[in-house]
Design a protein around this motif. Structure first.
Motif, short mmCIF file in Angstrom:
data_model
loop_
_atom_site.label_atom_id
_atom_site.label_comp_id
_atom_site.label_asym_id
_atom_site.label_seq_id
_atom_site.Cartn_x
_atom_site.Cartn_y
_atom_site.Cartn_z
N GLU A 299 -6.82 -1.44 10.10
CA GLU A 299 -6.48 -2.86 9.91
C GLU A 299 -6.65 -3.66 11.27
O GLU A 299 -7.12 -4.69 11.58
CB GLU A 299 -5.25 -3.40 9.12
CG GLU A 299 -5.37 -2.91 7.69
CD GLU A 299 -6.37 -3.73 7.08
OE1 GLU A 299 -6.76 -4.76 7.21
OE2 GLU A 299 -7.19 -3.04 5.99
N GLN B 91 -0.09 5.68 6.12
CA GLN B 91 -0.09 4.35 6.58
C GLN B 91 -0.29 4.00 7.94
O GLN B 91 -0.75 2.88 8.30
CB GLN B 91 1.42 3.81 6.10
CG GLN B 91 2.32 4.69 7.03
CD GLN B 91 3.93 4.11 6.39
OE1 GLN B 91 4.17 3.26 5.93
NE2 GLN B 91 4.85 4.93 6.69
N ARG C 21 0.95 -1.05 0.15
CA ARG C 21 0.03 0.00 0.00
C ARG C 21 0.70 1.20 -0.05
O ARG C 21 2.02 0.93 0.41
CB ARG C 21 -0.96 -0.06 1.23
CG ARG C 21 -1.77 -1.09 1.06
CD ARG C 21 -2.70 -1.28 2.68
NE ARG C 21 -3.47 -2.50 2.31
CZ ARG C 21 -4.17 -2.59 3.44
NH1 ARG C 21 -4.62 -1.83 4.43
NH2 ARG C 21 -5.13 -3.68 3.60
N PRO C 22 0.39 2.44 -0.38
CA PRO C 22 1.15 3.61 -0.23
C PRO C 22 1.60 3.86 1.14
O PRO C 22 0.86 3.52 2.01
CB PRO C 22 -0.14 4.61 -0.92
CG PRO C 22 -1.10 3.74 -1.41
CD PRO C 22 -0.93 2.62 -0.78
N THR C 23 2.40 4.84 1.19
CA THR C 23 3.12 5.33 2.48
C THR C 23 2.20 6.34 3.06
O THR C 23 2.22 6.45 4.35
CB THR C 23 4.61 5.47 2.26
OG1 THR C 23 4.71 6.60 1.38
CG2 THR C 23 5.48 4.39 1.88
N ASP D 21 -4.18 3.58 8.29
CA ASP D 21 -4.54 2.71 7.53
C ASP D 21 -4.15 1.21 8.63
O ASP D 21 -4.98 0.22 8.79
CB ASP D 21 -3.85 2.33 6.28
CG ASP D 21 -4.03 1.07 5.39
OD1 ASP D 21 -5.53 1.09 5.29
OD2 ASP D 21 -3.12 0.62 4.87
N LEU D 22 -2.87 1.31 8.96
CA LEU D 22 -2.62 0.23 9.85
C LEU D 22 -3.72 0.27 11.28
O LEU D 22 -4.09 -0.93 11.74
CB LEU D 22 -1.16 0.43 10.68
CG LEU D 22 -0.78 -0.72 11.77
CD1 LEU D 22 -0.78 -2.01 11.31
CD2 LEU D 22 0.50 -0.15 12.19
#
Length: 84
Positions: free
Chosen positions: A29, A22, A17-19, A25-26
């Protein structure tokens, strides 16, 4: 392509995935996994990144610990046991 190890264990799917964004996004998840009573293992490239990421996650209410190559074997065992 499916890669099968000699042990019969299938390699996990890798999602690149893009930085940008992040950490957010983490966190999304991590919360998805927690809702399903699953656990999460996050790896980082450097010791400093691992320490900083752990600090940020703790600020967001995510419990966790970091360990790296300088972590002594007995301490590593205690950390892993504490995560169970």
């Amino acid at each position: 392509e499916l890669i099968m190890r000699p042990t019969g264990i299938v390699d996990p799917e890798v999602d690149v995935r893009p930085t940008a964004g992040q950490v957010d996004d983490l966190l999304v998840e991590i919360h998805r996994r927690v809702e399903r009573s699953e656990r999460v293992l996050v790896t980082a490239f450097t010791k400093n990144m691992a320490e900083e990421l752990c600090r940020v996650l703790k600020e967001q209410g995510v419990s966790g610990v970091w360990m790296h190559s300088d972590t002594k074997a007995l301490e590593r065992m205690n950390i892993i046991a504490g995560l169970r």
